[in-house]
Design an enzyme around this catalytic site. Sequence first.
Site, short mmCIF file in Angstrom:
data_model
loop_
_atom_site.label_atom_id
_atom_site.label_comp_id
_atom_site.label_asym_id
_atom_site.label_seq_id
_atom_site.Cartn_x
_atom_site.Cartn_y
_atom_site.Cartn_z
N LYS A 173 0.82 -1.21 0.00
CA LYS A 173 0.00 0.00 0.00
C LYS A 173 0.86 1.27 0.00
CE LYS A 173 -2.49 -2.68 -0.48
NZ LYS A 173 -2.52 -4.15 -0.41
N GLY A 230 9.19 -22.38 15.61
CA GLY A 230 8.44 -23.15 16.60
C GLY A 230 7.93 -24.44 16.00
N GLY A 233 -0.30 -14.19 -13.30
CA GLY A 233 -1.42 -14.19 -12.37
C GLY A 233 -2.06 -12.82 -12.25
N ILE A 291 -2.53 -9.67 -5.92
CA ILE A 291 -1.12 -9.27 -5.80
C ILE A 291 -0.56 -8.86 -7.16
CG2 ILE A 291 1.20 -10.10 -5.17
CD1 ILE A 291 -0.20 -11.82 -3.00
N ASP A 312 -4.00 -17.48 7.46
CA ASP A 312 -3.78 -18.07 6.13
C ASP A 312 -3.49 -19.57 6.20
OD1 ASP A 312 -4.00 -15.55 5.06
OD2 ASP A 312 -2.05 -15.56 4.05
N ALA A 328 -5.69 -10.54 5.76
CA ALA A 328 -5.18 -10.19 7.08
C ALA A 328 -6.31 -10.03 8.10
CB ALA A 328 -4.36 -8.90 6.98
N HIS A 335 -23.82 15.29 1.84
CA HIS A 335 -23.62 15.72 0.46
C HIS A 335 -22.60 16.85 0.42
CE1 HIS A 335 -24.45 16.87 -3.66
NE2 HIS A 335 -24.51 18.14 -3.24
#
Length: 475
Positions: free
Chosen positions: A58, A122, A188, A192, A320, A328, A452
């Site tokens: 961004k 981990g 693609g 992204i 994910d 996110a 407005h």
Amino acid sequence: MSDTFDVIVIGAGPAGYVAAIRAAQLGLKTAVVDAFVGKDGKQALGGTCLNIGCIPSKALLDSSKQFHNLTHNFALHGITADNPKIDIPTFTGRKDKIVKQFTGGVALLFKANKITSFFGKGKLLKGNQVEVTGNDGTKQTIAATNVILASGSVPIELPFAKFDGKHIVDNAGALDFSEVPKRLGVIGAGVIGLELGSVWKRLGSEVTIIEALPEFLAAADTDIAKTAAREFAKQGLDIKLNAKLSKAEIKGDEVHLTYNSEKDGEQSLVVDKLLVAVGRRAYTDGLLADDTGVKVDERGRIVVDEHCHTGVDGVWAIGDAVRGPMLAHKGSEEGVAVAELIAGKPGHVNLDMVPWVIYTEPEISWVGKTEKQLKDEGVPYKTGSFPFAANGRAVAMNEGVGMVKVIAHAETDRILGVHMVGPVVSELIHEAVVAMEFKGSSEDLARIVHAHPALSEVVHEAALAVDKRAIHKSN
Ligand SMILES: Cc1cc2nc3c(=O)[nH]c(=O)nc-3n(C[C@H](O)[C@H](O)[C@H](O)COP(=O)(O)OP(=O)(O)OC[C@H]3O[C@@H](n4cnc5c(N)ncnc54)[C@H](O)[C@@H]3O)c2cc1C
């Protein structure tokens, strides 16, 4: 065993770090294990999103938009500048500063919430123990009543277009080109590919996007996808649909591509950089010891129920790494829900009400069902739409492009989907999300007073149009 916690979170992306903060807020003794190494070689919290995803993309989208406005749009306002230039190290450096500010911010939040942070890989062992392997290879084992797996995702690599980090890159590489590539190939036409393709196009790259699917933005509503495709074509983004890459060879400083186009047969293309953005896969490499009982599905995602529980006592998974959209905000909400469930509170995420946003120009956003989905499901519906070209604020901003479309149930009038393409629709979509979460009708939206002149009047008029009573267009 060195330490015991109420909650250990593996992964400090937007799913994991949010889960940890909420758990700590609820009084649970919480630890986080994360292995992400920042550009300075130190631990960088925040995962893909903060380091190489949402935030840096961004930042570059905004800088490139400013440059594009200066070179293409400011003259309309009577503003001109001689020989505008962009300095790429400053351009990417600004992005790096923003990333550092936010990843550092997560570290400060951990400190403020008394969360123990472990830097390393981990691995979940049987009995809710976690083995932490530091970058120097040292190992320690910690344990908790609850473990939340939030290991995120990584880009999918094509076997015939392997990332070399210089010529063939993933999202991280495309955020850090040292100069504007003269010719950029993108594999693609998803979120992204479109966002990063737009960044470099605005700075002067010739961008060719190769997409295997026959339909552009198949997940979006057809009217929205068509409008977006028209605008992207006007901007010079060359999007080739129904085209499959078969070969990518690095020759000197060029990448030679071969692809098969349904329309034109075998084609070749030479580019200076190739961004492969064909999707992401759940990342669970080395995460699970063999005997934990946690299952992964055929796509490598950790199997969970509707409450993000893995079926193994005290083991949860979010973000994910599990089913649902790879976004996110979806992961963060799952993190909050799981922390609350662990603390004995109600926690729930409505996956049907997750907004989608693509931060191109024009922006694209939606929530709920598309017309095609409703047709396939046999649900009776009615629609109303309104163009930004008829909105005073959008035209004053010189951004009178796109539309809002509201889809409501034909009999009950309950809003089933809202689809947008146009200026700042990343923000406007939330009016629809709120209305839909409160099970609102198009009539509800239509009766709300909108300021407005405001872009949100387009949402209002689209809701009025469902009942053929939009004021500023013929119905
Ligand atoms: C270029 C780009 C732009 C994007 N833009 C947007 C956007 O605008 N909006 C949006 O909603 N989404 C966007 N996304 C998607 C978003 O980044 C992901 O949906 C989000 O980061 C997923 O969060 P997560 O916490 O599940 O995983 P991640 O953010 O991937 O974080 C997982 C973390 O876990 C660590 N980890 C993994 N395994 C282990 C282990 N065994 N031990 C220790 N640590 C481990 C990883 O190093 C990483 O730090 C974008 C993605 C990309 C690539």
